[in-house]
Design a protein around this motif. Structure first.
Motif, PDB file in Angstrom:
ATOM      1  N   ALA A 137       0.808  -1.218   0.000  1.00 43.37           N
ATOM      2  CA  ALA A 137       0.000   0.000   0.000  1.00 43.37           C
ATOM      3  C   ALA A 137       0.844   1.273   0.000  1.00 43.37           C
ATOM      4  O   ALA A 137       0.480   2.246  -0.653  1.00 43.37           O
ATOM      5  CB  ALA A 137      -0.943   0.006   1.202  1.00 43.37           C
ATOM      6  N   VAL A 138       1.974   1.284   0.716  1.00 45.27           N
ATOM      7  CA  VAL A 138       2.748   2.532   0.841  1.00 45.27           C
ATOM      8  C   VAL A 138       3.533   2.870  -0.417  1.00 45.27           C
ATOM      9  O   VAL A 138       3.939   4.019  -0.598  1.00 45.27           O
ATOM     10  CB  VAL A 138       3.691   2.540   2.065  1.00 45.27           C
ATOM     11  CG1 VAL A 138       2.904   2.457   3.344  1.00 45.27           C
ATOM     12  CG2 VAL A 138       4.758   1.490   1.981  1.00 45.27           C
ATOM     13  N   GLY A 139       3.750   1.890  -1.292  1.00 46.27           N
ATOM     14  CA  GLY A 139       4.503   2.179  -2.508  1.00 46.27           C
ATOM     15  C   GLY A 139       5.875   2.735  -2.179  1.00 46.27           C
ATOM     16  O   GLY A 139       6.606   2.158  -1.382  1.00 46.27           O
ATOM     17  N   ASP A 140       6.194   3.906  -2.725  1.00 47.67           N
ATOM     18  CA  ASP A 140       7.509   4.499  -2.454  1.00 47.67           C
ATOM     19  C   ASP A 140       7.445   5.637  -1.439  1.00 47.67           C
ATOM     20  O   ASP A 140       8.357   6.447  -1.329  1.00 47.67           O
ATOM     21  CB  ASP A 140       8.181   4.952  -3.751  1.00 47.67           C
ATOM     22  CG  ASP A 140       7.399   6.036  -4.481  1.00 47.67           C
ATOM     23  OD1 ASP A 140       6.331   6.456  -3.992  1.00 47.67           O
ATOM     24  OD2 ASP A 140       7.870   6.474  -5.547  1.00 47.67           O
ATOM     25  N   SER A 141       6.360   5.683  -0.663  1.00 49.97           N
ATOM     26  CA  SER A 141       6.230   6.690   0.397  1.00 49.97           C
ATOM     27  C   SER A 141       7.130   6.340   1.568  1.00 49.97           C
ATOM     28  O   SER A 141       7.307   5.161   1.885  1.00 49.97           O
ATOM     29  CB  SER A 141       4.785   6.737   0.906  1.00 49.97           C
ATOM     30  OG  SER A 141       3.888   7.041  -0.120  1.00 49.97           O
ATOM     31  N   PRO A 142       7.701   7.341   2.255  1.00 40.95           N
ATOM     32  CA  PRO A 142       8.434   7.048   3.487  1.00 40.95           C
ATOM     33  C   PRO A 142       7.478   6.427   4.506  1.00 40.95           C
ATOM     34  O   PRO A 142       6.377   6.939   4.731  1.00 40.95           O
ATOM     35  CB  PRO A 142       8.928   8.424   3.959  1.00 40.95           C
ATOM     36  CG  PRO A 142       8.926   9.271   2.722  1.00 40.95           C
ATOM     37  CD  PRO A 142       7.768   8.764   1.898  1.00 40.95           C
ATOM     38  N   ALA A 143       7.890   5.308   5.074  1.00 46.20           N
ATOM     39  CA  ALA A 143       7.007   4.581   5.991  1.00 46.20           C
ATOM     40  C   ALA A 143       7.851   3.741   6.941  1.00 46.20           C
ATOM     41  O   ALA A 143       9.042   3.529   6.710  1.00 46.20           O
ATOM     42  CB  ALA A 143       6.052   3.688   5.199  1.00 46.20           C
ATOM     43  N   SER A 144       7.206   3.251   8.002  1.00 43.00           N
ATOM     44  CA  SER A 144       7.898   2.341   8.912  1.00 43.00           C
ATOM     45  C   SER A 144       6.952   1.259   9.406  1.00 43.00           C
ATOM     46  O   SER A 144       5.749   1.461   9.507  1.00 43.00           O
ATOM     47  CB  SER A 144       8.508   3.098  10.102  1.00 43.00           C
ATOM     48  OG  SER A 144       7.495   3.655  10.908  1.00 43.00           O
ATOM     49  N   VAL A 145       7.568   0.118   9.686  1.00 43.19           N
ATOM     50  CA  VAL A 145       6.890  -1.006  10.319  1.00 43.19           C
ATOM     51  C   VAL A 145       7.674  -1.280  11.589  1.00 43.19           C
ATOM     52  O   VAL A 145       8.895  -1.456  11.545  1.00 43.19           O
ATOM     53  CB  VAL A 145       6.899  -2.262   9.422  1.00 43.19           C
ATOM     54  CG1 VAL A 145       6.220  -3.429  10.131  1.00 43.19           C
ATOM     55  CG2 VAL A 145       6.259  -1.981   8.078  1.00 43.19           C
ATOM     56  N   ARG A 146       6.987  -1.289  12.724  1.00 43.52           N
ATOM     57  CA  ARG A 146       7.656  -1.565  13.995  1.00 43.52           C
ATOM     58  C   ARG A 146       7.032  -2.794  14.631  1.00 43.52           C
ATOM     59  O   ARG A 146       5.831  -2.834  14.884  1.00 43.52           O
ATOM     60  CB  ARG A 146       7.552  -0.377  14.946  1.00 43.52           C
ATOM     61  CG  ARG A 146       8.459  -0.576  16.171  1.00 43.52           C
ATOM     62  CD  ARG A 146       8.320   0.533  17.134  1.00 43.52           C
ATOM     63  NE  ARG A 146       7.123   0.275  17.928  1.00 43.52           N
ATOM     64  CZ  ARG A 146       6.744   1.011  18.943  1.00 43.52           C
ATOM     65  NH1 ARG A 146       7.427   2.058  19.297  1.00 43.52           N
ATOM     66  NH2 ARG A 146       5.661   0.705  19.613  1.00 43.52           N
ATOM     67  N   TRP A 147       7.880  -3.792  14.883  1.00 46.70           N
ATOM     68  CA  TRP A 147       7.463  -5.012  15.559  1.00 46.70           C
ATOM     69  C   TRP A 147       7.684  -4.796  17.043  1.00 46.70           C
ATOM     70  O   TRP A 147       8.817  -4.599  17.501  1.00 46.70           O
ATOM     71  CB  TRP A 147       8.277  -6.201  15.062  1.00 46.70           C
ATOM     72  CG  TRP A 147       7.923  -6.628  13.673  1.00 46.70           C
ATOM     73  CD1 TRP A 147       7.091  -7.660  13.334  1.00 46.70           C
ATOM     74  CD2 TRP A 147       8.401  -6.080  12.431  1.00 46.70           C
ATOM     75  NE1 TRP A 147       7.022  -7.765  11.961  1.00 46.70           N
ATOM     76  CE2 TRP A 147       7.812  -6.815  11.389  1.00 46.70           C
ATOM     77  CE3 TRP A 147       9.269  -5.035  12.104  1.00 46.70           C
ATOM     78  CZ2 TRP A 147       8.060  -6.542  10.044  1.00 46.70           C
ATOM     79  CZ3 TRP A 147       9.512  -4.747  10.776  1.00 46.70           C
ATOM     80  CH2 TRP A 147       8.917  -5.507   9.760  1.00 46.70           C
ATOM     81  N   ASP A 148       6.610  -4.815  17.818  1.00 48.60           N
ATOM     82  CA  ASP A 148       6.627  -4.616  19.264  1.00 48.60           C
ATOM     83  C   ASP A 148       6.665  -6.009  19.890  1.00 48.60           C
ATOM     84  O   ASP A 148       5.667  -6.722  19.896  1.00 48.60           O
ATOM     85  CB  ASP A 148       5.371  -3.854  19.666  1.00 48.60           C
ATOM     86  CG  ASP A 148       5.332  -3.475  21.124  1.00 48.60           C
ATOM     87  OD1 ASP A 148       6.144  -4.017  21.917  1.00 48.60           O
ATOM     88  OD2 ASP A 148       4.477  -2.662  21.495  1.00 48.60           O
ATOM     89  N   ILE A 149       7.836  -6.380  20.376  1.00 46.55           N
ATOM     90  CA  ILE A 149       8.034  -7.738  20.873  1.00 46.55           C
ATOM     91  C   ILE A 149       8.007  -7.775  22.390  1.00 46.55           C
ATOM     92  O   ILE A 149       8.080  -6.743  23.054  1.00 46.55           O
ATOM     93  CB  ILE A 149       9.354  -8.340  20.327  1.00 46.55           C
ATOM     94  CG1 ILE A 149      10.551  -7.514  20.778  1.00 46.55           C
ATOM     95  CG2 ILE A 149       9.294  -8.426  18.804  1.00 46.55           C
ATOM     96  CD1 ILE A 149      11.893  -8.060  20.336  1.00 46.55           C
TER      97      ILE A 149
END
Length: 185
Positions: free
Chosen positions: A100-112
């Motif tokens: 969905a984000v394509g080439d937009s600046p984005a982040s995924v954070r795994w909260d462990i």
């Protein structure tokens, strides 16, 4: 959400390599109660539409000093560019988010739940506070303010356990490649 300290361990244009590094870090982590948080800087209606399909209750706010937010029940399409966040998402939403984000600046954070014991650096099991992995897409920083054609993987630790970050990097065959810095909320 507690403050953590993050240190980059990989920057690459190869998204697959970034995801493999994340998977290797998650393989040594305590994943009980795993949650995923998303953030993106959205400039187009196409990206916005795809993200809202995935995260219909996303939190968002207008950027560049403009008014408008989900808190005010505004229409996000009328306030682009915006910053959008999704909290406590299930792991199976990561791939659709990346699409969905394509080439937009984005982040995924795994909260462990925590990091393993690191006896080589004198550290016991690391608890939930400060235990995260973040993949920044098309950005070199956790604030997503430094656009980039590549992606960066960060490990998060407690400040008092700073030695855990290079130890974690070594567990996946890497070294730290930047300074340990306080992560934004």
């Amino acid at each position: 959400m507690a403050n953590s300290y993050a240190q980059p361990i990989l920057t690459t244009a190869d998204l697959s390599a970034s995801l493999r590094t994340v998977e290797r870090l998650l393989a040594i982590a305590d994943l009980q109660g795993l949650e995923i948080d998303f953030e993106a800087r959205v400039r187009s209606e196409q990206v916005l539409s795809a993200l809202l399909d995935l995260i219909p209750d996303a939190e968002w706010w207008a950027e560049e000093g403009r008014d408008g937010s989900s808190e005010d029940s505004d229409d996000p399409a009328e306030h682009l560019p915006i910053r959008l966040r999704g909290w406590a998402m299930p792991p199976e939403t990561v791939e659709p988010f990346l699409d969905a984000v394509g080439d937009s600046p984005a982040s995924v954070r795994w909260d462990i739940n925590g990091w393993p014991q690191a006896p080589e650096v004198g550290l016991g099991i690391g608890g939930t506070r400060g235990a995260f992995v973040t993949l920044c897409l098309h950005a070199r920083d956790l604030d997503l303010s430094q656009p980039s054609p590549d992606h960066t993987v960060f490990v998060h630790v407690k400040q008092i356990e700073a030695d855990r970050a290079p130890w974690l990097a070594a567990q996946v065959g890497l070294t730290v490649i930047g300074d340990l810095k306080m992560a934004p909320h």
